[in-house]
Design a protein around this motif. Structure first.
Motif, PDB file in Angstrom:
ATOM      1  N   SER A   6       0.817  -1.162   0.055  1.00  0.00           N
ATOM      2  CA  SER A   6      -0.007  -0.118  -0.150  1.00  0.00           C
ATOM      3  C   SER A   6       0.777   1.285   0.058  1.00  0.00           C
ATOM      4  O   SER A   6       1.817   1.284   0.720  1.00  0.00           O
ATOM      5  CB  SER A   6      -0.863   0.103   1.230  1.00  0.00           C
ATOM      6  OG  SER A   6      -1.901  -1.042   1.090  1.00  0.00           O
ATOM      7  N   ASN A  16      -3.078   0.121  -3.593  1.00  0.00           N
ATOM      8  CA  ASN A  16      -2.929  -1.178  -2.855  1.00  0.00           C
ATOM      9  C   ASN A  16      -2.842  -2.073  -4.076  1.00  0.00           C
ATOM     10  O   ASN A  16      -3.642  -2.308  -4.935  1.00  0.00           O
ATOM     11  CB  ASN A  16      -4.161  -1.353  -1.978  1.00  0.00           C
ATOM     12  CG  ASN A  16      -4.492  -0.251  -1.143  1.00  0.00           C
ATOM     13  OD1 ASN A  16      -3.923  -0.017  -0.111  1.00  0.00           O
ATOM     14  ND2 ASN A  16      -5.213   0.651  -1.389  1.00  0.00           N
ATOM     15  N   VAL A  25      -5.974  -1.555  -6.521  1.00  0.00           N
ATOM     16  CA  VAL A  25      -7.324  -1.211  -5.779  1.00  0.00           C
ATOM     17  C   VAL A  25      -6.832   0.528  -5.351  1.00  0.00           C
ATOM     18  O   VAL A  25      -5.894   0.429  -4.647  1.00  0.00           O
ATOM     19  CB  VAL A  25      -8.087  -2.032  -4.603  1.00  0.00           C
ATOM     20  CG1 VAL A  25      -9.022  -1.027  -4.113  1.00  0.00           C
ATOM     21  CG2 VAL A  25      -8.513  -3.326  -5.141  1.00  0.00           C
ATOM     22  N   THR A  27      -8.034   3.851  -3.236  1.00  0.00           N
ATOM     23  CA  THR A  27      -9.096   4.210  -2.409  1.00  0.00           C
ATOM     24  C   THR A  27      -9.125   5.788  -2.308  1.00  0.00           C
ATOM     25  O   THR A  27      -7.932   6.493  -2.499  1.00  0.00           O
ATOM     26  CB  THR A  27      -9.008   3.847  -0.848  1.00  0.00           C
ATOM     27  OG1 THR A  27      -7.984   3.976  -0.219  1.00  0.00           O
ATOM     28  CG2 THR A  27      -9.164   1.926  -1.070  1.00  0.00           C
ATOM     29  N   PHE A  40     -13.603   3.618  -4.451  1.00  0.00           N
ATOM     30  CA  PHE A  40     -14.055   3.192  -3.222  1.00  0.00           C
ATOM     31  C   PHE A  40     -13.375   3.748  -1.958  1.00  0.00           C
ATOM     32  O   PHE A  40     -12.222   4.112  -1.997  1.00  0.00           O
ATOM     33  CB  PHE A  40     -13.765   1.572  -3.086  1.00  0.00           C
ATOM     34  CG  PHE A  40     -14.713   0.651  -3.794  1.00  0.00           C
ATOM     35  CD1 PHE A  40     -15.849   0.211  -3.336  1.00  0.00           C
ATOM     36  CD2 PHE A  40     -14.193   0.336  -4.959  1.00  0.00           C
ATOM     37  CE1 PHE A  40     -16.721  -0.684  -4.157  1.00  0.00           C
ATOM     38  CE2 PHE A  40     -15.032  -0.740  -5.724  1.00  0.00           C
ATOM     39  CZ  PHE A  40     -16.271  -1.092  -5.224  1.00  0.00           C
ATOM     40  N   PRO A  42     -12.166   3.100   2.105  1.00  0.00           N
ATOM     41  CA  PRO A  42     -11.764   2.142   2.758  1.00  0.00           C
ATOM     42  C   PRO A  42     -12.943   1.451   3.661  1.00  0.00           C
ATOM     43  O   PRO A  42     -12.989   0.282   3.523  1.00  0.00           O
ATOM     44  CB  PRO A  42     -10.905   2.692   3.879  1.00  0.00           C
ATOM     45  CG  PRO A  42     -10.283   3.857   3.119  1.00  0.00           C
ATOM     46  CD  PRO A  42     -11.429   4.434   2.252  1.00  0.00           C
ATOM     47  N   ASP A  44     -16.081   1.556   2.227  1.00  0.00           N
ATOM     48  CA  ASP A  44     -16.700   0.752   1.102  1.00  0.00           C
ATOM     49  C   ASP A  44     -16.183  -0.685   1.038  1.00  0.00           C
ATOM     50  O   ASP A  44     -16.796  -1.521   0.868  1.00  0.00           O
ATOM     51  CB  ASP A  44     -16.738   1.314  -0.015  1.00  0.00           C
ATOM     52  CG  ASP A  44     -17.398   3.026  -0.166  1.00  0.00           C
ATOM     53  OD1 ASP A  44     -18.321   3.016   0.663  1.00  0.00           O
ATOM     54  OD2 ASP A  44     -17.082   3.649  -1.019  1.00  0.00           O
ATOM     55  N   LEU A  45     -14.895  -0.640   1.058  1.00  0.00           N
ATOM     56  CA  LEU A  45     -14.141  -1.990   0.889  1.00  0.00           C
ATOM     57  C   LEU A  45     -14.511  -2.932   1.941  1.00  0.00           C
ATOM     58  O   LEU A  45     -14.804  -4.110   1.642  1.00  0.00           O
ATOM     59  CB  LEU A  45     -12.734  -1.906   0.596  1.00  0.00           C
ATOM     60  CG  LEU A  45     -12.193  -1.153  -0.665  1.00  0.00           C
ATOM     61  CD1 LEU A  45     -10.502  -0.949  -0.562  1.00  0.00           C
ATOM     62  CD2 LEU A  45     -12.662  -1.825  -1.865  1.00  0.00           C
ATOM     63  N   ALA A  48     -17.821  -4.230   0.823  1.00  0.00           N
ATOM     64  CA  ALA A  48     -17.562  -4.934  -0.548  1.00  0.00           C
ATOM     65  C   ALA A  48     -17.173  -6.416  -0.119  1.00  0.00           C
ATOM     66  O   ALA A  48     -17.461  -7.350  -0.587  1.00  0.00           O
ATOM     67  CB  ALA A  48     -17.094  -4.293  -1.544  1.00  0.00           C
ATOM     68  N   SER A  49     -16.053  -6.370   0.932  1.00  0.00           N
ATOM     69  CA  SER A  49     -15.337  -7.561   1.384  1.00  0.00           C
ATOM     70  C   SER A  49     -16.341  -8.497   1.889  1.00  0.00           C
ATOM     71  O   SER A  49     -16.150  -9.912   1.639  1.00  0.00           O
ATOM     72  CB  SER A  49     -14.294  -7.355   2.347  1.00  0.00           C
ATOM     73  OG  SER A  49     -13.224  -6.483   1.479  1.00  0.00           O
ATOM     74  N   SER A  52     -18.533 -10.030  -0.762  1.00  0.00           N
ATOM     75  CA  SER A  52     -17.796 -10.751  -1.751  1.00  0.00           C
ATOM     76  C   SER A  52     -17.509 -12.051  -0.984  1.00  0.00           C
ATOM     77  O   SER A  52     -17.376 -13.257  -1.579  1.00  0.00           O
ATOM     78  CB  SER A  52     -16.437 -10.213  -2.199  1.00  0.00           C
ATOM     79  OG  SER A  52     -16.826  -9.143  -2.804  1.00  0.00           O
TER      80      SER A  52
END
Length: 134
Positions: A6, A16, A25, A27, A40, A42, A44-45, A48-49, A52
């Motif tokens: 990162s 990242n 990715v 952010t 996105f 952080p 949001d991720l 999403a994580s 997913s």
């Protein structure tokens, strides 16, 4: 072994890189927190994580049981608290128009989703509001 490299790019943006695949990715801070909101955030991720991971674990169980999850979709809503600023709720609405799963297999898939590694890793103060429309 390092998983992600990162870098802070300035202006509230990070880059990242996934070491193994070299996928990237970006952010940005959200617009309601001094950012540009061009990628996105952080948080949001995190949401999403969770989604997913749930889909992936359901997919693993589906493969092992010859269940079709093709076309599985989800809408994810993030709710933030202000004091302190943090995620207070993640709402996920799964939709699957057609599946060959039996009622007991659907129950198994739901359990798999709700006990995925990300779901179990999140702080219990974050409400996980998950619905399944199969």
């Amino acid at each position: 072994m390092i998983t992600i490299k990162s870098t802070y790019s300035g202006e509230l943006r990070t880059e990242n890189i996934h070491i193994k695949s070299q996928e990237k990715v970006i952010t940005d801070a959200p617009t309601d927190n001094n950012g540009r909101g061009e990628a996105f955030s952080p948080t949001d991720l995190v949401c999403a994580s969770l989604c997913s991971c749930m889909m992936t674990i359901m997919g693993i169980r589906a493969q092992k049981n010859d269940i079709s999850l093709e076309g599985l979709e989800a809408d994810v809503t993030k709710v933030m608290a202000s004091s302190p600023r943090k995620i207070s709720k993640i709402k996920i609405e799964f939709r699957l128009k057609k599946t060959n799963a039996t009622d007991s297999q659907i129950a198994m898939l739901k359990d798999a989703a709700l006990t995925c590694p990300v779901a179990l890793s999140l702080n219990p103060d974050i409400k996980q509001d998950v619905s399944f429309n199969f």
